[in-house]
Design an enzyme around this catalytic site. Structure first.
Site, short mmCIF file in Angstrom:
data_model
loop_
_atom_site.label_atom_id
_atom_site.label_comp_id
_atom_site.label_asym_id
_atom_site.label_seq_id
_atom_site.Cartn_x
_atom_site.Cartn_y
_atom_site.Cartn_z
N ASP A 172 27.59 16.88 -19.49
CA ASP A 172 26.92 18.14 -19.79
C ASP A 172 26.90 19.07 -18.58
O ASP A 172 26.09 20.00 -18.53
CB ASP A 172 25.48 17.87 -20.24
CG ASP A 172 25.31 18.07 -21.74
OD1 ASP A 172 26.31 18.31 -22.42
OD2 ASP A 172 24.17 18.00 -22.23
N ASP A 214 13.80 8.87 -25.28
CA ASP A 214 13.87 7.41 -25.32
C ASP A 214 12.62 6.81 -25.94
O ASP A 214 12.69 5.90 -26.77
CB ASP A 214 14.11 6.86 -23.92
CG ASP A 214 13.22 7.52 -22.87
OD1 ASP A 214 12.31 8.29 -23.25
OD2 ASP A 214 13.43 7.28 -21.67
#
Length: 701
Positions: A283, A436
């Site tokens: 990214d 997460d």
């Protein structure tokens, strides 16, 4: 015999001169008389001899005192030099003019969405408490010297209105009114808030104690997850054994310091090449970094590694968006498991062989999480203190929750997911900064179980600068509060047992994510200083000293080599409560800073020995691909050693304001002769001062 003795005693012998040379330049030479024989014949000497003996002993005592003074002067000199160096560091920080309100040019775009008004509101509240405490300190000192002496908790007025009418009577009237206001209006609510925080403190301490007892029980019984023997036998049987299709993902963003070592480590995983695919999910918005990562991937492709490079044009959703985009590829349906490693993580070649077998014949298992180990845990004081915290997190929290309730928060990396569990849970969502934990909570509500492997480690880096660590902790403590607001209705409606709902709502979210930073900051940074100025409300010594020391002792048990740092650890944890409390409030009420996402800066601390071990353990046809990386790292290391590193440190205004608040409260506690409270406030104030001046850890650019 008496005359002869008198002749010997009164002789001209006056002792042997002794020259003592002092090392301190402030002391030149001192000439003293040494002891004579009559100094040792005190019992048989007449009165005159005894007087002379006393005189000789006095001279010897003077000599000893001078030596002691020399040592004290040397100690004072070292203290003075330390203070001078500290003062010069403070002057450099102030002269640089860089504060935590200034943004780096590298991260200006990251902070563009942050509300600066919200960011300074918390700091303004702290400043109000600081100026109020300074005003009250001056008032209390004036009252003390006018005879108003008191202890805690009983007020002991020793100065009654005996003076004539005038200015002194006006001051006494004002101070008496202040005492009545304290007793009637300020002390009751302050004591109530203190009692509430003490109760929360005791509940959290009991939770910590229960976790430690669970860890001791696991060690005593030698409990650990063991895969079925059939799975181990299948692995040992070769290519025809249990080797399911595994997708490995390495999300990264502008991390040019560590991309080589993570890609090399993953490409050396011991798994059949036809059964594994590595996705490098880049990214990065830096064209140079993109080019370097592309070249590294191409190099490993030429060496036979099954690896692909992906770059998103639209970079929405941070890490969650990156992972979500990667999972949408058409070929993902051919894979059963996905292993995730952040850019600074280096799994050992046998990582998959030690984690994937746990899934065999265990259809309810959704996640296998490995623990982290740190290549730079001894780099500076900041990394040592982080190692204590994370060692307790993995050794105690994750292991106990994994063994007894099969649920814990996914750590975002160094874990293997069953892809079906991800799909059943709704996949990766970009709604919070803790994707997460979000996927772990949703998977647990769907009935999936988790396993934590404490004996499988994956190397990574700790942030070495306070700036990087502070940003990381802000994200880790604001995200759970965002998630709690979003997931609470789903938890209540979920078809799971009442105990699991209680564990997730009260223990997982409220106690460990909300109550801990709340009472830690409120009790030790606000209420305790205020009780020095309102002594009618008090905190017992066991709350200030004994229980925190016990909890710090329990926290440090998983990292026994860190015992010398137990006091700095206790003080630093209270210092970090400012950042954690601010992050918790931002996430709970969805303030501007709750959506900050800053990639933790890496320094590439992996040693050449780690890469050499990868070369030795990897297949022969891949060794040529690692050797150029090793040569490049050697060249980079030589250039870094020759280059001049310029340190950029900041001044953290909230920490400095709290430092002066605590030091002011410690000065006030001297008037009440509160020993433990004074020392705690003094050292805690110094800890805030050091952190506020960025003297813990370093940021090197």
């Amino acid at each position: 015999m008496a005359p002869s003795f008198d002749w010997w005693a009164k002789g001209s012998h006056k002792g042997t001169p002794v020259v003592v040379k002092m090392e301190n330049p402030n002391w030149s030479m001192v000439e003293l008389e040494g002891p004579s024989e009559e100094d040792f014949l005190i019992g048989d000497t007449p009165t005159g001899g005894r007087e002379k003996a006393r005189g000789k002993n006095a001279k010897q005592l003077t000599w000893v005192l001078l030596l002691k003074a020399h040592r004290a002067a040397g100690c004072l000199t070292s203290i003075a030099s330390t203070l001078v160096s500290l003062g010069s560091a403070i002057r450099r920080r102030v002269a640089s003019g860089r504060t935590d309100t200034d943004n780096d040019t590298e991260t200006d775009s990251t902070f563009s969405n942050e509300n600066k008004t919200v960011k300074t509101r918390f700091y303004n509240c702290i400043k109000v408490f600081l100026w109020l405490s300074l005003l009250l300190l001056g008032f209390e000192i004036a009252a003390y010297f006018k005879g108003w002496h008191f202890g805690t908790p009983e007020l002991q007025l020793q100065y009654i209105f005996t003076a004539s009418f005038g200015v002194r009577d006006l001051f006494d009237w004002l101070y008496s009114r202040w005492v009545l206001i304290r007793v009637e209006y300020l002390a009751p609510p302050l004591q109530f808030l203190a009692n509430v925080c003490i109760i929360l403190f005791l509940i959290q301490s009991m939770d910590r104690l229960v976790l430690c007892l669970g860890c001791f029980w696991i060690r005593f019984k030698k409990i650990k997850p063991i895969p079925k023997q059939e799975a181990i036998a299948d692995l040992e049987s070769g290519e025809n054994g249990f080797f399911p299709m595994v997708l490995v993902q390495i999300p990264m963003c502008n991390e040019k310091e560590v991309y080589q070592q993570s890609i090399a480590a993953v490409c050396n995983l011991d798994w059949p090449k036809s059964k594994i695919l590595i996705q490098v999910l880049d990214d990065s918005d830096d064209p140079t970094t993109q080019l370097l990562i592309k070249e590294e991937v191409h190099k490993w492709q030429q060496e036979g590694a099954h690896i692909v490079y992906r770059h998103r044009v639209i970079r929405d959703g941070y890490k969650a968006g990156n992972l979500k985009s990667a999972m949408s590829c058409s070929y993902v349906k051919d894979y059963e498991f996905v292993a995730i490693f952040d850019a600074d993580f280096q799994p050992t070649p046998d990582f998959l062989k030690r984690t994937v077998p746990h899934f065999k014949d265990n259809e309810d298992l959704g996640l296998v999480q490995a623990r982290w180990s740190f290549v730079n845990k001894d780099e500076n004081l900041l990394t040592r203190l982080q190692n204590i915290n994370l060692s307790f997190h993995f050794e105690v929290e994750q292991q106990v929750n994994g063994v007894f309730i099969n649920f814990f928060g996914f750590n975002g990396t160094a874990g293997v997911w069953r892809i079906k569990a991800l799909e059943d849970s709704g996949g990766w969502l970009e709604r919070t900064t803790v994707e997460d934990m979000d996927i772990a909570v949703r998977a647990h509500l769907q009935g999936w179980k988790f396993i934590f492997l404490n004996d499988v480690e994956c190397q990574c880096e700790l942030p070495e600068s306070y700036e990087a660590y502070r940003k990381q902790q802000h994200r880790w403590h604001s995200g759970p509060m965002q998630l709690f607001r979003l997931c609470l209705p789903d938890i209540i409606r979920a078809k799971i047992s009442v105990w699991k709902k209680f564990n997730m709502i009260f223990l997982f979210f409220l106690l460990r994510k909300l109550i801990l930073p709340f009472y830690s900051f409120t009790l030790f940074c606000i209420i305790l200083p205020m009780t020095m100025f309102v002594p009618e409300a008090e905190l017992p010594a066991w709350v200030v000293c004994y229980i925190p020391a016990t909890m710090s002792f329990l926290n440090i048990l998983p990292a026994p080599k860190s015992f010398p740092f137990i006091v700095p650890y206790l003080l630093f944890e209270n210092t970090m409560s400012v950042t954690k409390f601010n992050a918790m409030v931002s996430g709970l009420f969805q303030l501007g800073s709750a959506y900050e996402w800053v990639v933790t800066k890496k320094s590439g601390r992996s040693s050449e020995g780690d890469l050499v071990s990868l070369v030795e353990k990897g297949p022969k046809h891949q060794r040529r691909g690692s050797e150029p990386n090793l040569d490049e790292m050697k060249a980079d290391l030589q250039q870094e050693q020759k280059a001049t590193k310029k340190k950029h440190n900041r001044i953290y205004t909230k920490e400095l304001a709290l430092a002066f608040l605590l030091l002011t409260a410690s000065a006030r506690s001297l008037l009440s002769a509160q020993g433990i409270h004074f020392y705690f406030l003094l050292f805690q104030g110094i800890s805030f001062l050091l952190v506020g001046l960025d003297l813990i850890g370093e940021q090197v650019l």
